[in-house]
Design a protein around this motif. Structure first.
Motif, PDB file in Angstrom:
ATOM      1  N   ILE A 182       0.819  -1.212   0.000  1.00  0.00           N
ATOM      2  CA  ILE A 182       0.000   0.000   0.000  1.00  0.00           C
ATOM      3  C   ILE A 182       0.856   1.268   0.000  1.00  0.00           C
ATOM      4  O   ILE A 182       0.323   2.371  -0.147  1.00  0.00           O
ATOM      5  N   GLY A 183       2.178   1.124   0.200  1.00  0.00           N
ATOM      6  CA  GLY A 183       3.057   2.250  -0.054  1.00  0.00           C
ATOM      7  C   GLY A 183       3.629   2.985   1.138  1.00  0.00           C
ATOM      8  O   GLY A 183       4.216   4.047   0.973  1.00  0.00           O
ATOM      9  N   ILE A 184       3.499   2.442   2.358  1.00  0.00           N
ATOM     10  CA  ILE A 184       4.015   3.186   3.509  1.00  0.00           C
ATOM     11  C   ILE A 184       5.225   2.521   4.161  1.00  0.00           C
ATOM     12  O   ILE A 184       5.776   3.054   5.117  1.00  0.00           O
ATOM     13  N   VAL A 185       5.627   1.367   3.642  1.00  0.00           N
ATOM     14  CA  VAL A 185       6.820   0.678   4.138  1.00  0.00           C
ATOM     15  C   VAL A 185       7.680   0.312   2.941  1.00  0.00           C
ATOM     16  O   VAL A 185       7.170  -0.008   1.862  1.00  0.00           O
ATOM     17  N   LEU A 186       8.980   0.397   3.124  1.00  0.00           N
ATOM     18  CA  LEU A 186       9.939   0.017   2.087  1.00  0.00           C
ATOM     19  C   LEU A 186      10.774  -1.139   2.619  1.00  0.00           C
ATOM     20  O   LEU A 186      11.325  -1.051   3.721  1.00  0.00           O
ATOM     21  N   MET A 192      -1.518   9.150  -5.729  1.00  0.00           N
ATOM     22  CA  MET A 192      -1.948   9.078  -4.331  1.00  0.00           C
ATOM     23  C   MET A 192      -1.098   8.055  -3.586  1.00  0.00           C
ATOM     24  O   MET A 192      -0.695   8.266  -2.443  1.00  0.00           O
ATOM     25  N   TRP A 193      -0.829   6.929  -4.245  1.00  0.00           N
ATOM     26  CA  TRP A 193       0.017   5.890  -3.655  1.00  0.00           C
ATOM     27  C   TRP A 193       1.443   6.414  -3.459  1.00  0.00           C
ATOM     28  O   TRP A 193       2.034   6.234  -2.389  1.00  0.00           O
ATOM     29  N   LEU A 194       1.991   7.071  -4.469  1.00  0.00           N
ATOM     30  CA  LEU A 194       3.348   7.597  -4.359  1.00  0.00           C
ATOM     31  C   LEU A 194       3.478   8.593  -3.203  1.00  0.00           C
ATOM     32  O   LEU A 194       4.509   8.653  -2.533  1.00  0.00           O
ATOM     33  N   SER A 195       2.428   9.384  -2.983  1.00  0.00           N
ATOM     34  CA  SER A 195       2.485  10.442  -1.974  1.00  0.00           C
ATOM     35  C   SER A 195       2.001   9.991  -0.603  1.00  0.00           C
ATOM     36  O   SER A 195       1.898  10.819   0.311  1.00  0.00           O
ATOM     37  N   ALA A 234      -0.116  10.431   4.788  1.00  0.00           N
ATOM     38  CA  ALA A 234      -0.390   9.667   6.007  1.00  0.00           C
ATOM     39  C   ALA A 234       0.081  10.406   7.246  1.00  0.00           C
ATOM     40  O   ALA A 234      -0.595  10.389   8.284  1.00  0.00           O
ATOM     41  N   GLN A 235       1.217  11.080   7.147  1.00  0.00           N
ATOM     42  CA  GLN A 235       1.765  11.766   8.308  1.00  0.00           C
ATOM     43  C   GLN A 235       0.916  12.955   8.745  1.00  0.00           C
ATOM     44  O   GLN A 235       1.022  13.427   9.868  1.00  0.00           O
ATOM     45  N   LEU A 284      10.381  10.101   1.801  1.00  0.00           N
ATOM     46  CA  LEU A 284      10.639  10.753   0.520  1.00  0.00           C
ATOM     47  C   LEU A 284      11.551  11.948   0.748  1.00  0.00           C
ATOM     48  O   LEU A 284      11.437  12.641   1.756  1.00  0.00           O
ATOM     49  N   THR A 285      12.454  12.179  -0.185  1.00  0.00           N
ATOM     50  CA  THR A 285      13.293  13.370  -0.105  1.00  0.00           C
ATOM     51  C   THR A 285      12.472  14.596  -0.489  1.00  0.00           C
ATOM     52  O   THR A 285      11.447  14.478  -1.176  1.00  0.00           O
ATOM     53  N   PRO A 286      12.896  15.789  -0.078  1.00  0.00           N
ATOM     54  CA  PRO A 286      12.172  17.000  -0.507  1.00  0.00           C
ATOM     55  C   PRO A 286      12.032  17.112  -2.016  1.00  0.00           C
ATOM     56  O   PRO A 286      10.984  17.526  -2.513  1.00  0.00           O
ATOM     57  N   THR A 287      13.059  16.729  -2.746  1.00  0.00           N
ATOM     58  CA  THR A 287      12.973  16.784  -4.210  1.00  0.00           C
ATOM     59  C   THR A 287      11.904  15.832  -4.726  1.00  0.00           C
ATOM     60  O   THR A 287      11.114  16.195  -5.623  1.00  0.00           O
TER      61      THR A 287
END
Length: 223
Positions: free
Chosen positions: A66-70, A164-167, A172-173, A82-85
């Motif tokens: 779902i995109g919140i753990v790597l 939405m998944w990427l972000s 979430a935060q 995610l980095t600021p860039t």
């Protein structure tokens, strides 16, 4: 009956399933209790949840999906960051997609679309009042995907869903941050009102502005 007979053994409680572990960890991330980049080590998680290693690994795989753990080979799992860039690049694309979708929704919108969004907004507010931020997060996503589906272009909606998944680490935060979801609820109402008018440009501007609070909040913490 032999009074010295051993009493019957109480059944051992079953291990929590992977879905329960995934839900609890996911809420920790959504509520900000686990910051981006936090390592998720299997042994402490097994001890915390009383779960098997298999269940913990399944839970981490679901959170990765779902995109919140790597998860990285030989490095284990961590809360996705995610980095600021990367944040700026992802949000640049989100803004383009949201603007285009909003501009393509025929206005005044179909009354059924408006009624569906009003019902979703009521669910969002109900979950917010109950402080169930996991449900708030899910209701928010459903609201926006339903809104943008009004553009009639499923490929555009799929692109919005992917972004939405990427972000998700950004969004979430912010879900449980003070005032964030309350402000989102007010903007949802404004979107519904604009759907009943004829000003696509105003709707598009609001949809883009709606993205900024989470983005700026994440960038502030990333400094």
């Amino acid at each position: 009956m032999n009074c010295w007979q051993n009493p019957p053994r109480m059944p051992t409680p079953p291990d929590p399933p992977a879905s329960s572990v995934a839900t609890a960890l996911g809420e920790d991330i959504i509520f900000g209790r686990l910051a981006p980049g936090t390592r998720l080590v299997e042994d402490p998680l097994m001890a915390r949840f009383g779960a098997t290693r298999h269940a913990v690994r399944q839970a981490l795989a679901e959170l990765e999906r779902i995109g919140i753990v790597l998860r990285e080979k030989n490095r284990g799992a961590r809360v996705r960051a995610l980095t600021p860039t990367e944040v700026r690049q992802i949000y640049e694309l989100r803004e383009l997609l949201h603007r285009q979708a909003a501009m393509r929704i025929p206005l005044p919108a179909d009354p059924q679309l408006v009624a569906t969004l009003e019902a979703l907004h009521a669910q969002f507010v109900h979950h917010l009042q109950a402080r169930d931020f996991g449900a708030v997060h899910r209701a928010n996503d459903e609201f926006h995907l339903t809104l943008f589906a009004g553009c009639g272009n499923p490929y555009l909606v799929d692109a919005i869903r992917h972004c939405m998944w990427l972000s998700l680490p950004v969004r979430a935060q912010r879900t449980a941050a003070a005032g964030h979801s309350e402000a989102a609820a007010q903007e949802h109402l404004q979107m519904i009102r604009l759907l009943q008018g004829r000003d696509n440009a105003a709707l598009a501007e609001l949809c883009v502005a709606h993205l900024q609070l989470a983005k700026q909040g994440y960038l502030e913490t990333a400094k």
